[in-house]
Motif scaffolding. Structure first.
Motif, PDB file in Angstrom:
ATOM      1  N   PHE A 168       0.829  -1.210   0.000  1.00 52.70           N
ATOM      2  CA  PHE A 168       0.000   0.000   0.000  1.00 52.70           C
ATOM      3  C   PHE A 168       0.860   1.256   0.000  1.00 52.70           C
ATOM      4  O   PHE A 168       0.714   2.130  -0.850  1.00 52.70           O
TER       5      PHE A 168
ATOM      6  N   VAL B 232       6.914  -3.916  -7.444  1.00 48.75           N
ATOM      7  CA  VAL B 232       5.642  -4.611  -7.612  1.00 48.75           C
ATOM      8  C   VAL B 232       5.751  -5.681  -8.705  1.00 48.75           C
ATOM      9  O   VAL B 232       5.292  -6.815  -8.539  1.00 48.75           O
TER      10      VAL B 232
ATOM     11  N   PHE C 274      11.421  -5.877 -19.245  1.00 48.73           N
ATOM     12  CA  PHE C 274      10.175  -5.113 -19.336  1.00 48.73           C
ATOM     13  C   PHE C 274      10.269  -3.822 -18.522  1.00 48.73           C
ATOM     14  O   PHE C 274       9.936  -2.738 -19.023  1.00 48.73           O
TER      15      PHE C 274
ATOM     16  N   LEU D 150       3.102   1.552 -29.429  1.00 52.98           N
ATOM     17  CA  LEU D 150       4.228   1.567 -28.482  1.00 52.98           C
ATOM     18  C   LEU D 150       5.077   2.819 -28.683  1.00 52.98           C
ATOM     19  O   LEU D 150       5.466   3.486 -27.712  1.00 52.98           O
TER      20      LEU D 150
ATOM     21  N   ARG E 109       3.241   5.710 -27.386  1.00 53.11           N
ATOM     22  CA  ARG E 109       3.239   5.774 -25.931  1.00 53.11           C
ATOM     23  C   ARG E 109       4.540   6.396 -25.409  1.00 53.11           C
ATOM     24  O   ARG E 109       4.545   7.055 -24.387  1.00 53.11           O
TER      25      ARG E 109
ATOM     26  N   PRO F  96      -2.859   4.606 -26.752  1.00 53.21           N
ATOM     27  CA  PRO F  96      -1.875   3.539 -26.948  1.00 53.21           C
ATOM     28  C   PRO F  96      -1.805   2.590 -25.755  1.00 53.21           C
ATOM     29  O   PRO F  96      -1.853   1.372 -25.909  1.00 53.21           O
TER      30      PRO F  96
ATOM     31  N   LEU G 113      -5.061   0.567 -25.397  1.00 53.44           N
ATOM     32  CA  LEU G 113      -5.129  -0.476 -26.409  1.00 53.44           C
ATOM     33  C   LEU G 113      -4.264  -1.674 -26.034  1.00 53.44           C
ATOM     34  O   LEU G 113      -4.702  -2.816 -26.092  1.00 53.44           O
TER      35      LEU G 113
ATOM     36  N   LEU H 124      -5.746   7.608 -13.451  1.00 57.56           N
ATOM     37  CA  LEU H 124      -4.497   8.162 -12.936  1.00 57.56           C
ATOM     38  C   LEU H 124      -3.871   9.101 -13.950  1.00 57.56           C
ATOM     39  O   LEU H 124      -3.379  10.172 -13.600  1.00 57.56           O
TER      40      LEU H 124
ATOM     41  N   ILE I 104      -6.031   3.888  -3.768  1.00 56.50           N
ATOM     42  CA  ILE I 104      -5.138   2.751  -3.553  1.00 56.50           C
ATOM     43  C   ILE I 104      -5.735   1.821  -2.499  1.00 56.50           C
ATOM     44  O   ILE I 104      -5.676   0.599  -2.610  1.00 56.50           O
ATOM     45  N   LEU I 105      -6.344   2.418  -1.483  1.00 55.55           N
ATOM     46  CA  LEU I 105      -6.932   1.625  -0.407  1.00 55.55           C
ATOM     47  C   LEU I 105      -7.955   0.641  -0.966  1.00 55.55           C
ATOM     48  O   LEU I 105      -7.988  -0.527  -0.587  1.00 55.55           O
TER      49      LEU I 105
ATOM     50  N   GLN J 214      -6.137  -1.594  -4.465  1.00 58.86           N
ATOM     51  CA  GLN J 214      -4.739  -2.017  -4.448  1.00 58.86           C
ATOM     52  C   GLN J 214      -4.511  -3.247  -5.332  1.00 58.86           C
ATOM     53  O   GLN J 214      -3.576  -3.306  -6.119  1.00 58.86           O
TER      54      GLN J 214
ATOM     55  N   ILE K 261      -4.694  -2.463  -9.071  1.00 54.87           N
ATOM     56  CA  ILE K 261      -3.551  -1.676  -9.546  1.00 54.87           C
ATOM     57  C   ILE K 261      -2.340  -2.580  -9.707  1.00 54.87           C
ATOM     58  O   ILE K 261      -1.646  -2.534 -10.725  1.00 54.87           O
ATOM     59  N   VAL K 262      -2.093  -3.418  -8.699  1.00 54.18           N
ATOM     60  CA  VAL K 262      -0.939  -4.310  -8.783  1.00 54.18           C
ATOM     61  C   VAL K 262      -1.065  -5.227  -9.988  1.00 54.18           C
ATOM     62  O   VAL K 262      -0.114  -5.416 -10.756  1.00 54.18           O
TER      63      VAL K 262
ATOM     64  N   LEU L  18      -0.311  -3.292 -13.151  1.00 49.66           N
ATOM     65  CA  LEU L  18       1.109  -2.981 -13.351  1.00 49.66           C
ATOM     66  C   LEU L  18       1.851  -4.181 -13.897  1.00 49.66           C
ATOM     67  O   LEU L  18       2.781  -4.047 -14.683  1.00 49.66           O
ATOM     68  N   THR L  19       1.443  -5.375 -13.453  1.00 51.78           N
ATOM     69  CA  THR L  19       2.194  -6.547 -13.842  1.00 51.78           C
ATOM     70  C   THR L  19       1.628  -7.198 -15.090  1.00 51.78           C
ATOM     71  O   THR L  19       2.253  -8.084 -15.647  1.00 51.78           O
TER      72      THR L  19
ATOM     73  N   GLY M 160       1.216  -6.262 -18.246  1.00 49.31           N
ATOM     74  CA  GLY M 160       2.061  -6.186 -19.433  1.00 49.31           C
ATOM     75  C   GLY M 160       3.284  -7.067 -19.300  1.00 49.31           C
ATOM     76  O   GLY M 160       3.718  -7.694 -20.260  1.00 49.31           O
ATOM     77  N   ALA M 161       3.828  -7.132 -18.077  1.00 48.90           N
ATOM     78  CA  ALA M 161       5.075  -7.864 -17.876  1.00 48.90           C
ATOM     79  C   ALA M 161       4.879  -9.356 -18.057  1.00 48.90           C
ATOM     80  O   ALA M 161       5.662 -10.023 -18.720  1.00 48.90           O
ATOM     81  N   VAL M 162       3.810  -9.877 -17.475  1.00 50.89           N
ATOM     82  CA  VAL M 162       3.654 -11.327 -17.453  1.00 50.89           C
ATOM     83  C   VAL M 162       3.324 -11.853 -18.837  1.00 50.89           C
ATOM     84  O   VAL M 162       3.785 -12.909 -19.246  1.00 50.89           O
TER      85      VAL M 162
END
Lengths: 342, 293
Positions: free
Chosen positions: A156, A223, A265, B127, B130, B167, B170, B220, B275-276, B279, B282-283, B286-287, B289-291
């Motif tokens: 958080f 994260v 990444f 890309l 962006r 971008p 999408l 955001l 965020i509360l 959360q 959001i997490v 964030l991940t 695209g990475a995974v």
């Protein structure tokens, strides 16, 4: 999916991107070839009780007519690109011809606004990005090992520095490092120097901005790595343990190789975001000692009398070229992967 | 943990816990400190005498009779009319989120289901788009916008922010739709639906997790934007973040700095709440695209 259906789904989004991203880039390229009109001057006589004086003034009406006729200004070709506030080709040639040693060349180049901004932007990008990855990894490994009840609050609070906009985040830190703020005062007493100020010297300002950059972006790396750590295969980990790998060796030979794609990444995202560093410079009021390419453009557009569209556009074009050079390796890799898949 | 090989020796426990606590402190303390300080007067928050004054607030007590004061908030919200900027921000963010999600779901769905080569080129172009610094785009907008006389209005800014956001939207929704099995909408089409009906009847009911996550990031972007809003909005249509920057210009006089501090805290609080509640989303966003690469 047939072409027609595809198009009927995607056209709104495509039109938005073409109109407001692709077209502005064309517009920037066009504007960069023009400069502002020279001022039309008129000589007028003002007569007072003590005789007449000649006065030179700007003919506002003629200027307005000229602007209405050619809003972009007058054609200048590539002149704006090569002038002293951009690539400064003449100045560079002169510096190399007349300087004696490397440090003199460096100092004189650092006085040219474009190169000063370019060097800061590149240093920021290539110093902050690796630090973010390393720090994010350390935090992720540490958080992964603490009791579960701590994890929620840590995530958080970690998200806050990242999600708060850079201008606000940098202002929060800026007020703390003020010589009357808590960090500023603490540093003064640690170094026993009551005149110490982080805002005074260019080097300290650069370091402050780097620290800010790491503080702002490390949560992102944390994260992503933390999510990656949850998926490290247990079998591999256990077989490494059976083979007698100690804690460090398990991180070095199992965890890190497994997380490598994630690091790529993060690096890509960070390179893109750090290259446009701009708001922290405003937040920290650091423009005197550190400017970035984006800041130069902002500053030209904010010029007191009328915006310097030509100059801003030339810097923008050079920035766009920089972005593309930065992205080339990624694009090439994506192209290869795509070809392999099809 | 039952596995004895995973129990950690004491020094490692101490190191990991202290790393975590130090990070927690670094991440949270500046915000908590500023929030606490926003209820003080300038003489305490920027104390020449002793930094501890910012906690106890002796000057604030002398001036206002209690160690907490709302003077900064009063000055910012009422005197400097920060509330107007808050309303503008609300308008901009709501419309940006709605419009970019609408365009983004349609486009992302099409990109995920079409196997032609141009989808790749579109994604690559997205890309590159962006990665464009926003201020370079802004320098392209200004002159045409002045000419067309649409500079300074909220709708212009909303459309620009939607486009800048496309971008990312999408990419994110494209990879989300890839994770929804093709069979779902293809089965609907076998049953006689057109592509659009299949999208409406089979995909829309199951797409909300991905749309909510993407929507958070659109929110955001619109909420945090400084570059576009500060350059494209006239003074009376200003949103929160440029307004805070404008405070700084006019806050050289004693006491006015606290207006900016109060405004900054006011801008952070909604993010805390966000965020509360979100959360987890959001997490995962964030991940995402990475995974999926």
């Amino acid at each position: 999916m047939p072409h027609k259906t595809f198009l009927s789904f995607i056209w709104p989004s495509l039109v938005a991107m073409l109109l407001f991203i692709a077209l502005p880039i064309v517009s920037v390229g066009f504007q960069s070839l023009y400069v502002e009109h020279e001022q039309v001057l008129v000589v007028g006589e003002t007569c007072g009780p003590f005789g007449c004086t000649e006065e030179v003034s700007v003919d506002a009406a003629a200027m307005a007519a000229l602007r209405a006729e050619q809003p972009a200004g007058q054609f200048n070709g590539l002149g704006t690109y090569t002038n002293a506030s951009h690539l400064a080709t003449d100045e560079i040639a002169e510096i190399f011809a007349t300087s004696e040693n490397f440090s003199e060349i460096r100092n004189r180049i650092m006085n040219l606004p474009f190169y000063k901004a370019l060097i800061f932007t590149l240093s920021y990008t290539f110093i902050v990005t690796p630090l973010v990855i390393i720090l994010g990894f350390i935090i992720a490994v540490a958080v992964n090992a603490v009791p579960a009840m701590l994890k929620g609050p840590v995530i958080f609070f970690s998200l806050i520095p990242m999600l708060v906009t850079p201008l606000v985040g940098s202002l929060v830190l800026f007020w703390m490092i003020d010589s009357r703020g808590i960090i500023g005062a603490a540093l003064q007493s640690i170094f026993g120097d009551p005149s110490l100020s982080l805002k005074a010297s260019p080097t300290l300002t650069w370091i402050t901005l780097f620290v800010y950059g790491v503080w702002h972006s490390a949560p992102f790396a944390f994260v992503v790595f933390y999510a990656g750590l949850q998926t490290v295969p247990r079998d591999t980990m256990e077989s490494a343990m059976v083979d007698g790998a100690n804690r460090w060796e398990r991180i070095r030979f199992v965890t890190i190789p497994y997380l490598m794609p994630l690091a790529t990444f993060i690096a890509l995202m960070q390179l893109m975001d750090n290259f446009r560093v701009f708001e922290p410079i405003i937040g920290f009021s650091a423009a005197a000692s550190a400017t970035s390419l984006s800041y130069l453009i902002y500053n030209d557009l904010r010029a007191a009398e009328s915006p310097l569209f030509g100059s801003a556009a030339a810097t923008s074009m050079l920035t766009i070229i920089g972005v593309i050079i930065l992205l080339l390796p990624v694009l090439r890799q994506n192209w290869r992967e795509f070809n392999r898949k099809t | 943990m039952s596995n004895p090989a995973e129990t950690k020796p004491l020094p490692i426990k101490v190191i990991t816990i202290s790393v975590v606590l130090i990070w927690l402190f670094l991440a949270a303390f500046p915000f908590l400190w500023t929030m606490w300080g926003s209820f003080k007067v300038e003489g305490d928050f920027f104390s020449r005498a002793n930094w501890f004054n910012a906690i106890t607030g002796p000057v604030t007590e002398r001036q206002h009779g209690s160690p907490f004061t709302l003077a900064g908030y009063e000055g910012a919200w009422i005197e400097q009319e920060f509330w107007k900027a808050v309303i503008n921000t609300a308008i901009v963010t709501v419309f940006v989120v709605i419009i970019s999600l609408t365009l983004g779901t349609l486009g992302g769905y099409a990109l995920a289901r079409s196997g032609f080569k141009y989808t790749f080129w579109l994604l690559m172009a997205a890309l590159v788009f962006r990665a464009m610094p926003h201020v370079t785009l802004v320098s392209g907008y200004l002159l045409p916008f002045f000419q067309l006389n649409i500079w300074g209005y909220l709708p212009t800014t909303i459309i620009v922010l939607v486009a800048i956001n496309q971008p990312f939207t999408l990419w994110m929704l494209h990879s989300f739709f890839l994770s929804i099995p093709k069979d779902l909408d293809e089965a609907a089409m076998v049953d006689g639906c057109t592509r659009f009906q299949a999208f409406r009847l089979a995909i829309i009911p199951v797409m909300w997790p991905g749309v909510i996550t993407t929507g958070l990031f659109s929110f955001l972007l619109a909420y945090n934007d400084f570059t576009v809003t500060s350059m494209l909005l006239s003074q009376e249509n200003q949103t929160m973040i440029p307004q805070i920057n404008a405070f700084l210009g006019s806050t050289q006089e004693e006491g006015k700095v606290m207006y900016a501090v109060a405004a900054v805290v006011s801008a952070i609080i909604p993010l805390f709440v966000l965020i509360l509640f979100f959360q987890r989303q959001i997490v995962s966003g964030l991940t995402a695209g990475a995974v999926k690469g």
